[in-house]
Write a protein that holds these residues in place. Structure first.
Motif, PDB file in Angstrom:
ATOM      1  N   ALA A   1       0.835  -1.190   0.000  1.00 41.14           N
ATOM      2  CA  ALA A   1       0.000   0.000   0.000  1.00 41.14           C
ATOM      3  C   ALA A   1       0.874   1.245   0.000  1.00 41.14           C
ATOM      4  O   ALA A   1       2.054   1.197   0.374  1.00 41.14           O
ATOM      5  CB  ALA A   1      -0.915   0.014   1.223  1.00 41.14           C
ATOM      6  N   PHE A   2       0.285   2.351  -0.421  1.00 41.51           N
ATOM      7  CA  PHE A   2       0.971   3.631  -0.319  1.00 41.51           C
ATOM      8  C   PHE A   2       0.941   4.106   1.130  1.00 41.51           C
ATOM      9  O   PHE A   2      -0.077   4.018   1.808  1.00 41.51           O
ATOM     10  CB  PHE A   2       0.303   4.674  -1.217  1.00 41.51           C
ATOM     11  N   ASN A   3       2.074   4.611   1.595  1.00 45.51           N
ATOM     12  CA  ASN A   3       2.170   5.197   2.931  1.00 45.51           C
ATOM     13  C   ASN A   3       2.996   6.469   2.809  1.00 45.51           C
ATOM     14  O   ASN A   3       4.228   6.418   2.672  1.00 45.51           O
ATOM     15  CB  ASN A   3       2.829   4.218   3.904  1.00 45.51           C
ATOM     16  N   ALA A   4       2.327   7.601   2.862  1.00 46.24           N
ATOM     17  CA  ALA A   4       2.985   8.885   2.647  1.00 46.24           C
ATOM     18  C   ALA A   4       4.064   9.177   3.677  1.00 46.24           C
ATOM     19  O   ALA A   4       4.951  10.017   3.431  1.00 46.24           O
ATOM     20  CB  ALA A   4       1.946  10.004   2.654  1.00 46.24           C
ATOM     21  N   ASP A   5       4.020   8.496   4.817  1.00 50.65           N
ATOM     22  CA  ASP A   5       4.976   8.761   5.886  1.00 50.65           C
ATOM     23  C   ASP A   5       6.244   7.920   5.790  1.00 50.65           C
ATOM     24  O   ASP A   5       7.165   8.083   6.597  1.00 50.65           O
ATOM     25  CB  ASP A   5       4.319   8.522   7.249  1.00 50.65           C
ATOM     26  N   ASP A   6       6.296   7.007   4.815  1.00 53.87           N
ATOM     27  CA  ASP A   6       7.457   6.129   4.675  1.00 53.87           C
ATOM     28  C   ASP A   6       8.217   6.489   3.399  1.00 53.87           C
ATOM     29  O   ASP A   6       7.613   6.618   2.326  1.00 53.87           O
ATOM     30  CB  ASP A   6       7.009   4.666   4.602  1.00 53.87           C
ATOM     31  N   PRO A   7       9.543   6.639   3.473  1.00 51.68           N
ATOM     32  CA  PRO A   7      10.303   7.083   2.294  1.00 51.68           C
ATOM     33  C   PRO A   7      10.301   6.091   1.136  1.00 51.68           C
ATOM     34  O   PRO A   7      10.539   6.485  -0.008  1.00 51.68           O
ATOM     35  CB  PRO A   7      11.717   7.290   2.841  1.00 51.68           C
ATOM     36  N   PHE A   8      10.025   4.825   1.406  1.00 52.07           N
ATOM     37  CA  PHE A   8       9.980   3.822   0.346  1.00 52.07           C
ATOM     38  C   PHE A   8       8.540   3.474  -0.020  1.00 52.07           C
ATOM     39  O   PHE A   8       8.186   3.416  -1.204  1.00 52.07           O
ATOM     40  CB  PHE A   8      10.738   2.562   0.766  1.00 52.07           C
ATOM     41  N   ALA A   9       7.697   3.221   0.976  1.00 53.01           N
ATOM     42  CA  ALA A   9       6.318   2.824   0.716  1.00 53.01           C
ATOM     43  C   ALA A   9       5.489   3.950   0.108  1.00 53.01           C
ATOM     44  O   ALA A   9       4.393   3.700  -0.405  1.00 53.01           O
ATOM     45  CB  ALA A   9       5.660   2.334   2.004  1.00 53.01           C
TER      46      ALA A   9
END
Length: 224
Positions: free
Chosen positions: A191-199
């Motif tokens: 999933a997309f996770n705006a708080d993670d630099p890779f995800a």
């Protein structure tokens, strides 16, 4: 947020298939009594990603058997994969005259620090066969994640299937086996996770596809 069985619309899947390799007329069936006269090739599967990429430190082995009845048996065993998630797997190579391809390594990472699908294509070629557990095995099923093997809670994955007339048969001694999928942020889904630099990143195959779902993690083949 996208669930762990994330898939893609048919139109997007076809676009991805065209990027990765031309679809072939592959099919699959069980073979309970294969002939002992086979061409068997065993490869180690090595991690593709730089050490700084979280979740990329996996390992594995694969065996590709070209059976005299025109079938291909593929076995994949891997450790250290993202747990409880399906992992897309494919036979990559060049359909036609036998040609050894290769695997990318950490040095092939782009400016984002990750080896993406498209970073790897010049090394391992297009998709010949999708190593799904059920149903279609053509490149059109490249990202049908609901039909790929799932790693267990410890990140262990075992896959074996006998395929009828797959595109990879003629090139069993030169194909590369690629395993995809890293849960960068460890939240149990692609999933997309705006708080993670890779995800937070999109796949190289399209802006609407999470990088987590498509990023290659393991590669192995005769050229390596």
């Amino acid at each position: 947020m996208l669930k762990k069985t994330w898939g893609m619309a048919a139109g997007t899947a076809l676009v991805a298939a065209m990027v990765l390799g031309a679809a072939g007329g592959a099919s699959a069936a069980h073979d309970d009594n294969p002939s002992p006269k086979v061409g068997s090739y065993t490869y180690g599967l090595a991690s593709i990603q730089p050490a700084a990429v979280p979740g990329g430190d996996a390992s594995g082995t694969t065996r590709v058997k070209a059976l005299p009845n025109g079938k291909l048996q593929v076995t994949v065993e891997a450790w250290g994969l993202s747990p409880n998630l399906p992992h897309a797997m494919h036979l990559h190579g060049v359909d036609g005259p036998s040609l050894d391809q290769g695997c990318p390594g950490p040095a092939q990472a782009g400016e984002d620090g990750v080896v993406t699908v498209l970073d790897g294509v010049p090394f391992y070629g297009g998709i010949l066969t999708s190593l799904t557990s059920t149903g279609d095995v053509t490149p059109a099923s490249a990202l049908a994640l609901d039909r790929y093997a799932t790693a267990d809670a410890d990140g262990y994955l075992y896959y074996q299937r006998t395929l009828s007339s797959p595109e990879g048969y003629a090139n069993a001694d030169t194909v590369q086996v690629i395993v995809h999928g890293i849960d960068f942020d460890g939240n149990g889904m692609y999933a997309f996770n705006a708080d993670d630099p890779f995800a937070s990143r999109s796949s190289s195959l399209g802006a609407g596809i999470p990088l987590e779902a498509t990023v290659p993690v393991l590669c192995g083949g005769i050229a390596n």
